[in-house]
Write a protein that holds these residues in place. Structure first.
Motif, PDB file in Angstrom:
ATOM      1  N   PRO A  80       0.818  -1.215   0.000  1.00 25.24           N
ATOM      2  CA  PRO A  80       0.000   0.000   0.000  1.00 25.24           C
ATOM      3  C   PRO A  80       0.849   1.260   0.000  1.00 25.24           C
ATOM      4  N   GLN A  81       0.187   2.381  -0.236  1.00 24.70           N
ATOM      5  CA  GLN A  81       0.887   3.664  -0.286  1.00 24.70           C
ATOM      6  C   GLN A  81       1.545   3.987   1.051  1.00 24.70           C
ATOM      7  N   TYR A  82       0.879   3.652   2.135  1.00 23.70           N
ATOM      8  CA  TYR A  82       1.431   3.918   3.467  1.00 23.70           C
ATOM      9  C   TYR A  82       1.478   2.604   4.257  1.00 23.70           C
ATOM     10  N   PRO A  83       2.472   1.751   3.965  1.00 22.31           N
ATOM     11  CA  PRO A  83       2.537   0.464   4.666  1.00 22.31           C
ATOM     12  C   PRO A  83       2.747   0.652   6.160  1.00 22.31           C
ATOM     13  N   ILE A  84       2.062  -0.177   6.924  1.00 21.45           N
ATOM     14  CA  ILE A  84       2.161  -0.111   8.376  1.00 21.45           C
ATOM     15  C   ILE A  84       3.088  -1.219   8.856  1.00 21.45           C
ATOM     16  N   PHE A  85       4.135  -0.833   9.563  1.00 22.06           N
ATOM     17  CA  PHE A  85       5.085  -1.799  10.098  1.00 22.06           C
ATOM     18  C   PHE A  85       5.040  -1.776  11.621  1.00 22.06           C
ATOM     19  N   ILE A 153       0.671 -11.547  -9.349  1.00 22.33           N
ATOM     20  CA  ILE A 153       0.297 -10.145  -9.544  1.00 22.33           C
ATOM     21  C   ILE A 153       0.897  -9.338  -8.395  1.00 22.33           C
ATOM     22  N   LEU A 154       1.631  -8.285  -8.732  1.00 22.23           N
ATOM     23  CA  LEU A 154       2.250  -7.435  -7.719  1.00 22.23           C
ATOM     24  C   LEU A 154       1.707  -6.024  -7.880  1.00 22.23           C
ATOM     25  N   ILE A 155       1.106  -5.494  -6.799  1.00 22.01           N
ATOM     26  CA  ILE A 155       0.493  -4.172  -6.830  1.00 22.01           C
ATOM     27  C   ILE A 155       1.280  -3.238  -5.920  1.00 22.01           C
ATOM     28  N   LEU A 156       1.773  -2.134  -6.464  1.00 15.83           N
ATOM     29  CA  LEU A 156       2.588  -1.187  -5.709  1.00 15.83           C
ATOM     30  C   LEU A 156       1.974   0.199  -5.829  1.00 15.83           C
ATOM     31  N   ASP A 157       1.559   0.752  -4.694  1.00 22.35           N
ATOM     32  CA  ASP A 157       0.890   2.055  -4.692  1.00 22.35           C
ATOM     33  C   ASP A 157       1.864   3.117  -4.179  1.00 22.35           C
ATOM     34  N   GLU A 158       2.314   3.994  -5.071  1.00 22.35           N
ATOM     35  CA  GLU A 158       3.263   5.067  -4.747  1.00 22.35           C
ATOM     36  C   GLU A 158       4.464   4.528  -3.945  1.00 22.35           C
ATOM     37  N   PRO A 159       5.173   3.534  -4.472  1.00 17.48           N
ATOM     38  CA  PRO A 159       6.207   2.874  -3.676  1.00 17.48           C
ATOM     39  C   PRO A 159       7.456   3.706  -3.420  1.00 17.48           C
ATOM     40  N   THR A 160       7.691   4.749  -4.204  1.00 11.65           N
ATOM     41  CA  THR A 160       8.922   5.530  -4.022  1.00 11.65           C
ATOM     42  C   THR A 160       8.673   6.885  -3.370  1.00 11.65           C
ATOM     43  N   ALA A 161       7.460   7.125  -2.896  1.00 10.69           N
ATOM     44  CA  ALA A 161       7.154   8.410  -2.262  1.00 10.69           C
ATOM     45  C   ALA A 161       8.075   8.638  -1.067  1.00 10.69           C
ATOM     46  N   GLY A 162       8.744   9.785  -1.059  1.00 19.54           N
ATOM     47  CA  GLY A 162       9.613  10.140   0.058  1.00 19.54           C
ATOM     48  C   GLY A 162      11.023   9.600  -0.023  1.00 19.54           C
ATOM     49  N   LEU A 163      11.345   8.839  -1.065  1.00 14.44           N
ATOM     50  CA  LEU A 163      12.692   8.294  -1.184  1.00 14.44           C
ATOM     51  C   LEU A 163      13.614   9.283  -1.901  1.00 14.44           C
ATOM     52  N   ASP A 164      14.895   9.234  -1.558  1.00 16.72           N
ATOM     53  CA  ASP A 164      15.851  10.079  -2.266  1.00 16.72           C
ATOM     54  C   ASP A 164      16.141   9.466  -3.634  1.00 16.72           C
ATOM     55  N   PRO A 165      16.784  10.208  -4.547  1.00 16.04           N
ATOM     56  CA  PRO A 165      16.976   9.714  -5.915  1.00 16.04           C
ATOM     57  C   PRO A 165      17.684   8.357  -6.004  1.00 16.04           C
ATOM     58  N   SER A 166      18.708   8.135  -5.198  1.00 15.99           N
ATOM     59  CA  SER A 166      19.427   6.860  -5.284  1.00 15.99           C
ATOM     60  C   SER A 166      18.559   5.705  -4.827  1.00 15.99           C
ATOM     61  N   GLU A 167      17.738   5.914  -3.791  1.00 14.86           N
ATOM     62  CA  GLU A 167      16.846   4.853  -3.328  1.00 14.86           C
ATOM     63  C   GLU A 167      15.739   4.596  -4.344  1.00 14.86           C
ATOM     64  N   ARG A 168      15.271   5.649  -5.006  1.00  9.89           N
ATOM     65  CA  ARG A 168      14.249   5.440  -6.032  1.00  9.89           C
ATOM     66  C   ARG A 168      14.788   4.621  -7.186  1.00  9.89           C
ATOM     67  N   ILE A 169      16.015   4.884  -7.593  1.00 12.08           N
ATOM     68  CA  ILE A 169      16.633   4.104  -8.667  1.00 12.08           C
ATOM     69  C   ILE A 169      16.798   2.647  -8.237  1.00 12.08           C
ATOM     70  N   ARG A 170      17.262   2.434  -7.012  1.00 14.65           N
ATOM     71  CA  ARG A 170      17.421   1.078  -6.494  1.00 14.65           C
ATOM     72  C   ARG A 170      16.072   0.343  -6.502  1.00 14.65           C
ATOM     73  N   PHE A 171      15.015   1.053  -6.087  1.00 14.10           N
ATOM     74  CA  PHE A 171      13.707   0.422  -6.008  1.00 14.10           C
ATOM     75  C   PHE A 171      13.177   0.097  -7.404  1.00 14.10           C
ATOM     76  N   ARG A 172      13.375   0.993  -8.363  1.00 15.63           N
ATOM     77  CA  ARG A 172      12.946   0.718  -9.737  1.00 15.63           C
ATOM     78  C   ARG A 172      13.656  -0.504 -10.290  1.00 15.63           C
ATOM     79  N   ASN A 173      14.934  -0.629  -9.996  1.00 14.78           N
ATOM     80  CA  ASN A 173      15.686  -1.790 -10.473  1.00 14.78           C
ATOM     81  C   ASN A 173      15.150  -3.081  -9.861  1.00 14.78           C
ATOM     82  N   LEU A 174      14.757  -3.014  -8.593  1.00 18.34           N
ATOM     83  CA  LEU A 174      14.162  -4.186  -7.948  1.00 18.34           C
ATOM     84  C   LEU A 174      12.868  -4.590  -8.641  1.00 18.34           C
ATOM     85  N   ILE A 175      12.052  -3.614  -8.965  1.00 21.61           N
ATOM     86  CA  ILE A 175      10.782  -3.905  -9.630  1.00 21.61           C
ATOM     87  C   ILE A 175      11.035  -4.607 -10.965  1.00 21.61           C
TER      88      ILE A 175
END
Length: 295
Positions: A80-85, A153-175
């Motif tokens: 979800p957009q705001y995962p609860i941990f 099926i993998l559903i990702l809602d705004e998964p990179t919100a709040g991440l810095d550019p390097s973390e966003r790139i890392r996350f895109r590569n994971l996807i």
């Protein structure tokens, strides 16, 4: 696997959050692109069963998901957009707990958690408390929990919100790494999240699907409508007020503007190749021109 959304609608009082949404997805990464409030989360919540649509049907390989019931939900991994941990859980214990909720046998859970933590480069953090992790690391924990059951099926809602550019790139590569053999629907308002990795982009505005296609196909829709203009400070300010400017860069006393506009804004303007951000602005952010829901 083929997923088909057929005339999905959701209305709140007199406003449509989603209106007659129809699209077909197959294997690969699909970017659900739209501004905040465009209806992305509403569509996802209907898809994963959190919200009931007012009308329409979702089909998976020709079968109504309502008939499939739990068998369909078992095929979905959802972040979800705001995962609860649970912040006081260690990463490993949290993921083992999620394995229990997902009915993953104990003898398989340990190996699955270790495998996925290695994939997202979190093995060294397995015994850290989630509350001590960075935002990017927590997002990686989020995608691991979504992947525990090896969903189709993998559903990702705004998964990179709040991440810095390097973390966003890392996350895109994971996807991209997780895309083989499954359908991934990634909802975002950040163009760069989907521009490079999406097989197709679905452009959503005010609950209405404007278009679906490859990034290149979407760019071709506005060919001849993107311009570079060089101007002084005063002229640049006027152009910014008059037109949709996607970028402005100062070079000495001059400014270079990238203008998204149907017609040539000034005689000295030079046409340039559109990108997906230009497409997004052309259809979704032209308040000074057309504010209708359709192309």
């Amino acid at each position: 696997m083929e997923i088909r959304f057929e005339n999905i609608s959701k209305q709140y009082k007199n406003k449509y959050a989603l209106k007659n949404f129809t699209a077909t997805l197959n294997e690969g990464v699909y970017g659900l692109l739209g501004e905040n409030g465009a209806g992305k989360t509403t569509l996802i919540n209907i898809f994963v069963g959190i919200l009931r649509g007012d009308s329409g049907t979702i089909w998976v390989d020709g079968r109504n998901v309502k008939e499939l019931g739990k068998a369909f939900l078992a095929q979905i991994g959802y972040m979800p957009q705001y995962p609860i941990f649970y912040r006081d859980f260690t990463v490993k214990n949290f993921l083992l707990y999620m394995c229990t909720l997902k009915d993953i046998p104990t003898h398989k859970a340990q190996d699955r958690v270790s495998e996925l933590l290695a994939t997202v480069n979190l093995t060294d953090a397995r015994n850290k408390k989630i509350g001590a992790l960075s935002g990017g690391m927590r997002q990686r924990v989020g995608i691991v929990q979504a992947m525990l059951s090896d969903p189709k099926i993998l559903i990702l809602d705004e998964p990179t919100a709040g991440l810095d550019p390097s973390e966003r790139i890392r996350f895109r590569n994971l996807i991209s790494r997780f895309a083989q053999g499954r359908t991934i629907l990634l909802a975002t308002h950040i163009v760069s999240d989907v521009e490079c990795i999406a097989r197709e982009i679905l452009l959503l505005k005010q609950g209405t699907l404007l278009m679906q296609g490859t990034p290149a196909a979407l760019e071709r829709n506005i060919a001849g409508k993107v311009w570079n203009v060089t101007a002084g400070a005063e002229s640049a300010a006027l152009l910014t007020d008059m037109y949709c400017v996607s970028n402005m860069k100062q070079e000495g006393e001059q400014f270079t503007l990238r203008i998204v506009e149907d017609d040539c804004p000034i005689k000295t303007a030079q046409p340039v190749q559109p990108n997906v951000e230009d497409v997004f602005l052309y259809y979704c952010r032209r308040e000074h021109h057309d504010t209708s829901d359709t192309v």
